[in-house]
Enzyme design. Structure first.
Site, PDB file in Angstrom:
ATOM      1  N   CYS A  64      17.826   0.524 -32.633  1.00 56.02           N
ATOM      2  CA  CYS A  64      16.871   0.401 -31.528  1.00 56.02           C
ATOM      3  C   CYS A  64      16.327  -1.032 -31.418  1.00 56.02           C
ATOM      4  O   CYS A  64      17.099  -1.938 -31.112  1.00 56.02           O
ATOM      5  CB  CYS A  64      15.776   1.452 -31.659  1.00 56.02           C
ATOM      6  SG  CYS A  64      15.009   1.810 -30.074  1.00 56.02           S
TER       7      CYS A  64
ATOM      8  N   ILE B 280      14.118   6.693 -28.430  1.00 53.09           N
ATOM      9  CA  ILE B 280      12.710   6.437 -28.118  1.00 53.09           C
ATOM     10  C   ILE B 280      12.609   5.076 -27.424  1.00 53.09           C
ATOM     11  O   ILE B 280      12.829   4.047 -28.055  1.00 53.09           O
ATOM     12  CB  ILE B 280      11.842   6.430 -29.400  1.00 53.09           C
ATOM     13  CG1 ILE B 280      11.990   7.753 -30.167  1.00 53.09           C
ATOM     14  CG2 ILE B 280      10.370   6.176 -29.050  1.00 53.09           C
ATOM     15  CD1 ILE B 280      11.388   7.723 -31.559  1.00 53.09           C
TER      16      ILE B 280
ATOM     17  N   HIS C 294      17.619   6.391 -33.086  1.00 56.51           N
ATOM     18  CA  HIS C 294      16.964   6.322 -34.401  1.00 56.51           C
ATOM     19  C   HIS C 294      17.601   7.302 -35.387  1.00 56.51           C
ATOM     20  O   HIS C 294      17.148   8.442 -35.485  1.00 56.51           O
ATOM     21  CB  HIS C 294      15.481   6.681 -34.253  1.00 56.51           C
ATOM     22  CG  HIS C 294      14.662   5.610 -33.630  1.00 56.51           C
ATOM     23  ND1 HIS C 294      13.930   4.703 -34.364  1.00 56.51           N
ATOM     24  CD2 HIS C 294      14.474   5.280 -32.334  1.00 56.51           C
ATOM     25  CE1 HIS C 294      13.310   3.867 -33.548  1.00 56.51           C
ATOM     26  NE2 HIS C 294      13.625   4.193 -32.312  1.00 56.51           N
TER      27      HIS C 294
ATOM     28  N   GLU D 286      17.306   7.567 -38.457  1.00 62.80           N
ATOM     29  CA  GLU D 286      16.465   7.859 -39.631  1.00 62.80           C
ATOM     30  C   GLU D 286      15.488   8.993 -39.366  1.00 62.80           C
ATOM     31  O   GLU D 286      14.807   9.447 -40.280  1.00 62.80           O
ATOM     32  CB  GLU D 286      15.702   6.591 -40.052  1.00 62.80           C
ATOM     33  CG  GLU D 286      14.504   6.207 -39.193  1.00 62.80           C
ATOM     34  CD  GLU D 286      14.888   5.621 -37.830  1.00 62.80           C
ATOM     35  OE1 GLU D 286      16.075   5.646 -37.462  1.00 62.80           O
ATOM     36  OE2 GLU D 286      13.974   5.167 -37.130  1.00 62.80           O
TER      37      GLU D 286
HETATM   38  N1  GLN Z   1      11.184  -0.488 -26.671  1.00 61.55           N
HETATM   39  C1  GLN Z   1      11.288  -1.189 -27.923  1.00 61.55           C
HETATM   40  C2  GLN Z   1      11.685  -2.643 -27.698  1.00 61.55           C
HETATM   41  O1  GLN Z   1      12.181  -2.970 -26.659  1.00 61.55           O
HETATM   42  C3  GLN Z   1      12.286  -0.509 -28.832  1.00 61.55           C
HETATM   43  C4  GLN Z   1      11.835   0.879 -29.123  1.00 61.55           C
HETATM   44  C5  GLN Z   1      12.241   1.395 -30.447  1.00 61.55           C
HETATM   45  O2  GLN Z   1      12.638   0.657 -31.352  1.00 61.55           O
HETATM   46  N2  GLN Z   1      12.126   2.683 -30.582  1.00 61.55           N
HETATM   47  O3  GLN Z   1      11.509  -3.429 -28.561  1.00 61.55           O
END
Ligand code: GLN
Length: 207
Positions: free
Chosen positions: A86, A141, A177, A179
């Site tokens: 992410c 997320i 994610h 984890e």
């Molecule tokens: N929206 C976050 C970003 O752009 C990433 C979100 C996350 O790591 N769950 O940094």
């Protein structure tokens, strides 16, 4: 064998990643010692590295200030494995389209932050991942979309027709994610599925 793993601990779900690495190691009959990385000096001792989610602008600024960024680049240049998830993938990418993120160019992809859309800011999906027998329960997320991938990049999984898991040499990157469930197969894939040299061998054999 004891694996020394470093988890960038600027922000994000560090303990969940540490637990997932330990589970993946145990499943292989191995042991993992996990270090939380907050300052320069520890990365060079690590066999593998984890770049967690969180807020990519904060992670980027902090690792640059601490001098951790150069250590991570050297780790990958030495062919050592990284799992970037992410926001971690955003920082590891070639281009995140956002001046506030100093990307490390470890994964030859262009990403767009928060691009999965408001109504789907957060969702879980069963994902077919290359190399895994059963679908992986992927939690997204505010996930980045991988807009384009370079030639040397293997796409391991797609969602809605877009790549969400990729491998570029020793680096595995996911939009989601891995984890956040008990399933540690992605950590296994990134850290225990053959040595980077073996993976290069497979890539070479594939032509
Ligand atoms: N929206 C976050 C970003 O752009 C990433 C979100 C996350 O790591 N769950 O940094």
């Amino acid at each position: 064998m004891t694996l020394t793993a470093g988890v960038l601990a600027v922000q994000g779900d560090v303990s969940e990643h540490a637990a997932a690495i330990e589970r993946a190691a145990a499943a292989r009959g191995e042991e993992a010692v996990v270090h939380e990385i907050r300052h320069a000096g520890t990365v060079p001792d690590c066999d593998v590295l984890l770049m967690p989610g969180g807020e990519s602008t904060t992670i980027s600024t902090t690792i640059a200030r601490e001098g951790i960024d150069e250590e991570v680049v050297a780790h990958v240049a030495a062919g050592k494995p990284v799992l970037a998830t992410c926001a971690g993938l955003i920082v590891a990418s070639r281009d995140a389209g956002d001046d506030r993120v100093a990307t490390l160019d470890l994964v030859d992809v262009r990403v767009e932050r928060n691009a999965f859309g408001r109504q789907r800011d957060s969702f879980q999906a069963p994902l077919d991942v290359a190399g895994l027998d059963e679908p992986f329960p992927a939690v997204f997320i505010r996930a980045p979309v991988i807009e384009s991938v370079g030639e040397g990049v293997d796409v391991l999984a797609t969602w809605d027709g877009r790549p969400v898991a990729v491998r570029d040499g020793p680096v595995v990157g996911t939009s989601f994610h891995p984890e956040l469930t008990e399933d540690s197969r992605l950590h296994d894939l990134a850290f225990f599925e053959g040595t980077p040299a073996e993976r290069d061998g497979v890539a070479a054999a594939d032509g």
